[in-house]
Design an enzyme around this catalytic site. Structure first.
Site, PDB file in Angstrom:
ATOM      1  N   HIS A   1       0.032 -11.913   1.017  1.00 45.77           N
ATOM      2  CA  HIS A   1      -0.993 -11.064   0.386  1.00 45.77           C
ATOM      3  C   HIS A   1      -1.818 -11.826  -0.655  1.00 45.77           C
ATOM      4  CE1 HIS A   1      -1.803  -6.518  -0.391  1.00 45.77           C
ATOM      5  NE2 HIS A   1      -2.903  -7.227  -0.534  1.00 45.77           N
TER       6      HIS A   1
ATOM      7  N   TYR B   1       0.822  -1.207   0.000  1.00 42.51           N
ATOM      8  CA  TYR B   1       0.000   0.000   0.000  1.00 42.51           C
ATOM      9  C   TYR B   1       0.864   1.268   0.000  1.00 42.51           C
ATOM     10  CZ  TYR B   1      -3.704  -3.293   1.331  1.00 42.51           C
ATOM     11  OH  TYR B   1      -4.586  -4.352   1.382  1.00 42.51           O
TER      12      TYR B   1
HETATM   13  P1  NAP Z   1     -14.014  -0.593   1.514  1.00 45.15           P
HETATM   14  O1  NAP Z   1     -13.571  -0.514   2.907  1.00 45.15           O
HETATM   15  O2  NAP Z   1     -15.146  -1.493   1.176  1.00 45.15           O
HETATM   16  O3  NAP Z   1     -14.426   0.848   0.977  1.00 45.15           O
HETATM   17  C1  NAP Z   1     -13.646   1.999   1.169  1.00 45.15           C
HETATM   18  C2  NAP Z   1     -14.364   3.153   0.484  1.00 45.15           C
HETATM   19  O4  NAP Z   1     -15.636   3.324   1.103  1.00 45.15           O
HETATM   20  C3  NAP Z   1     -13.632   4.473   0.609  1.00 45.15           C
HETATM   21  O5  NAP Z   1     -13.838   5.167  -0.588  1.00 45.15           O
HETATM   22  C4  NAP Z   1     -14.349   5.179   1.757  1.00 45.15           C
HETATM   23  O6  NAP Z   1     -14.372   6.559   1.585  1.00 45.15           O
HETATM   24  C5  NAP Z   1     -15.739   4.636   1.618  1.00 45.15           C
HETATM   25  N1  NAP Z   1     -16.402   4.594   2.918  1.00 45.15           N
HETATM   26  C6  NAP Z   1     -15.994   3.930   4.029  1.00 45.15           C
HETATM   27  N2  NAP Z   1     -16.876   4.114   5.034  1.00 45.15           N
HETATM   28  C7  NAP Z   1     -17.863   4.913   4.533  1.00 45.15           C
HETATM   29  C8  NAP Z   1     -19.035   5.461   5.080  1.00 45.15           C
HETATM   30  N3  NAP Z   1     -19.389   5.226   6.338  1.00 45.15           N
HETATM   31  N4  NAP Z   1     -19.824   6.230   4.273  1.00 45.15           N
HETATM   32  C9  NAP Z   1     -19.484   6.465   2.985  1.00 45.15           C
HETATM   33  N5  NAP Z   1     -18.375   5.979   2.407  1.00 45.15           N
HETATM   34  C10 NAP Z   1     -17.568   5.197   3.184  1.00 45.15           C
HETATM   35  O7  NAP Z   1     -12.832  -0.966   0.509  1.00 45.15           O
HETATM   36  P2  NAP Z   1     -11.292  -1.292   0.647  1.00 45.15           P
HETATM   37  O8  NAP Z   1     -10.528  -0.146   1.129  1.00 45.15           O
HETATM   38  O9  NAP Z   1     -10.911  -1.930  -0.648  1.00 45.15           O
HETATM   39  O10 NAP Z   1     -11.237  -2.479   1.724  1.00 45.15           O
HETATM   40  C11 NAP Z   1     -10.989  -2.253   3.092  1.00 45.15           C
HETATM   41  C12 NAP Z   1      -9.602  -2.710   3.470  1.00 45.15           C
HETATM   42  O11 NAP Z   1      -9.407  -4.095   3.176  1.00 45.15           O
HETATM   43  C13 NAP Z   1      -8.477  -2.039   2.680  1.00 45.15           C
HETATM   44  O12 NAP Z   1      -8.268  -0.711   3.099  1.00 45.15           O
HETATM   45  C14 NAP Z   1      -7.338  -2.988   2.932  1.00 45.15           C
HETATM   46  O13 NAP Z   1      -6.810  -2.793   4.229  1.00 45.15           O
HETATM   47  C15 NAP Z   1      -8.045  -4.325   2.828  1.00 45.15           C
HETATM   48  N6  NAP Z   1      -7.971  -4.915   1.474  1.00 45.15           N
HETATM   49  C16 NAP Z   1      -7.234  -6.054   1.311  1.00 45.15           C
HETATM   50  C17 NAP Z   1      -7.123  -6.634   0.054  1.00 45.15           C
HETATM   51  C18 NAP Z   1      -6.306  -7.884  -0.099  1.00 45.15           C
HETATM   52  O14 NAP Z   1      -5.985  -8.261  -1.235  1.00 45.15           O
HETATM   53  N7  NAP Z   1      -5.978  -8.552   0.972  1.00 45.15           N
HETATM   54  C19 NAP Z   1      -7.750  -6.065  -1.056  1.00 45.15           C
HETATM   55  C20 NAP Z   1      -8.525  -4.919  -0.865  1.00 45.15           C
HETATM   56  C21 NAP Z   1      -8.633  -4.359   0.404  1.00 45.15           C
HETATM   57  P3  NAP Z   1     -13.466   7.561   2.452  1.00 45.15           P
HETATM   58  O15 NAP Z   1     -12.057   7.167   2.175  1.00 45.15           O
HETATM   59  O16 NAP Z   1     -13.849   8.887   1.949  1.00 45.15           O
HETATM   60  O17 NAP Z   1     -13.840   7.366   3.899  1.00 45.15           O
END
Ligand code: NAP
Length: 276
Positions: free
Chosen positions: A111, A53
């Site tokens: 990962h 990241y």
């Molecule tokens: P997510 O958490 O499903 O979505 C994040 C998005 O949703 C951001 O744009 C955020 O906006 C928005 N958001 C969050 N809370 C909100 C709310 N209460 N109201 C409105 N919008 C909201 O997606 P993600 O970041 O892909 O997944 C979460 C975490 O999982 C990652 O950060 C990472 O640590 C992990 N991940 C791991 C893998 C893997 O391959 N292992 C892949 C993807 C993700 P704002 O930023 O404006 O708050």
């Protein structure tokens, strides 16, 4: 805060914080650190980052955010598959520890699967446990067949599989999720609000509006209603972190759960694990 038990008996909060896409824009750094710290204060003390990241900058940001409270948080980081070998993993881990400003990771994940044999990664992870550099290890993006292979290669101590799981990604409920549950291995659900796409889902918005809550809260509460599921939403603002935290107190009635099932039906057949 609901907790989820890891195979070694450690309890972790069912709602944590994801860090992907943070530390990409220096102008947002203050807001991101404030969001993370407010999430920690509210009990979302499990923090998920990765060497990938922001090319390591995300680990530095986490290090800064937890500098005064390292012992109160459960730090998760992930190694690139090409670094998951006997020779490379110790170096990758040391670099992550240095960026995070800590002497140990609470959980270190592969990962995704690459060319390094799973058995070699297991051995490298176990050596890091013995050296006290990590307290436990797990994997990410491994489907059922890969998990079978991991366990057969000596990986019984795997603590979790971090996978794409949310209302719109239910294909693993047929095979991978029951496989993990049978081994008391929790799932760490990433992209729990489908990278924000669920927030603008019309039907979900309507249902949430009826209850006086938000679509993000319903999507998170749906995950938290399941046994052995840890959700790690990413919130870039204090407002989103607070809103997400409230989801842990939101009980969904059987009627709401049935409506969600109808809106986001379980696919009729298993769907191979997808990756974002
Ligand atoms: P997510 O958490 O499903 O979505 C994040 C998005 O949703 C951001 O744009 C955020 O906006 C928005 N958001 C969050 N809370 C909100 C709310 N209460 N109201 C409105 N919008 C909201 O997606 P993600 O970041 O892909 O997944 C979460 C975490 O999982 C990652 O950060 C990472 O640590 C992990 N991940 C791991 C893998 C893997 O391959 N292992 C892949 C993807 C993700 P704002 O930023 O404006 O708050």
């Amino acid at each position: 805060m609901k907790t989820v038990r890891l195979p070694d008996g450690t309890d972790v909060p069912a709602l944590g914080q994801g860090i992907w896409m943070m530390a990409e824009d220096p102008r947002r750094r203050g807001d991101e650190i404030a969001a993370l710290r407010s999430g920690i204060d509210l009990g979302m003390t499990l923090i998920d980052t990765a060497e990938m990241y922001a090319d390591g900058e995300s680990e530095r940001l986490v290090g800064e955010a937890v500098a005064g409270c390292r012992d109160d948080v459960f730090l998760v980081s992930k190694a690139y598959p090409q670094n998951a070998s006997r020779s490379e993993l110790p170096r990758a881990c040391e670099t992550s520890l240095e960026r995070l400003g800590t002497d140990r990771l609470d959980l270190y994940l592969l990962h995704w699967r690459g060319r390094v044999p799973l058995g070699e990664t297991v051995e490298a992870m176990e050596r890091l446990v013995e050296a006290g550099k990590i307290l436990r290890w797990g994997v990410s993006n491994l489907d059922t067949g890969d998990m079978e292979e991991l366990v057969a290669a000596g990986g019984k101590a795997c603590a979790t599989d971090q996978i794409l799981y949310n209302l719109t990604r239910r294909g693993t409920e047929h095979d991978l999720l029951p496989w993990l549950a049978a081994r008391r291995m929790p799932v760490m659900a990433y992209s729990p609000v489908e990278q924000g796409r669920l927030v603008t889902d019309e039907g979900l918005g309507e249902l949430a509006g009826e209850r006086g809550v938000t679509p993000a809260q319903v999507a998170l509460a749906w995950l938290l209603a399941r046994d052995g599921v840890i959700a790690i939403p990413k919130a870039g603002t204090v407002e989103h972190a607070r809103e997400n935290r409230t989801a842990a107190e939101l009980a969904l009635s059987p009627e709401i759960l049935a409506r969600l099932d109808a809106m986001f039906p379980l696919p009729s057949d298993p769907v191979p694990l997808a990756m974002l």
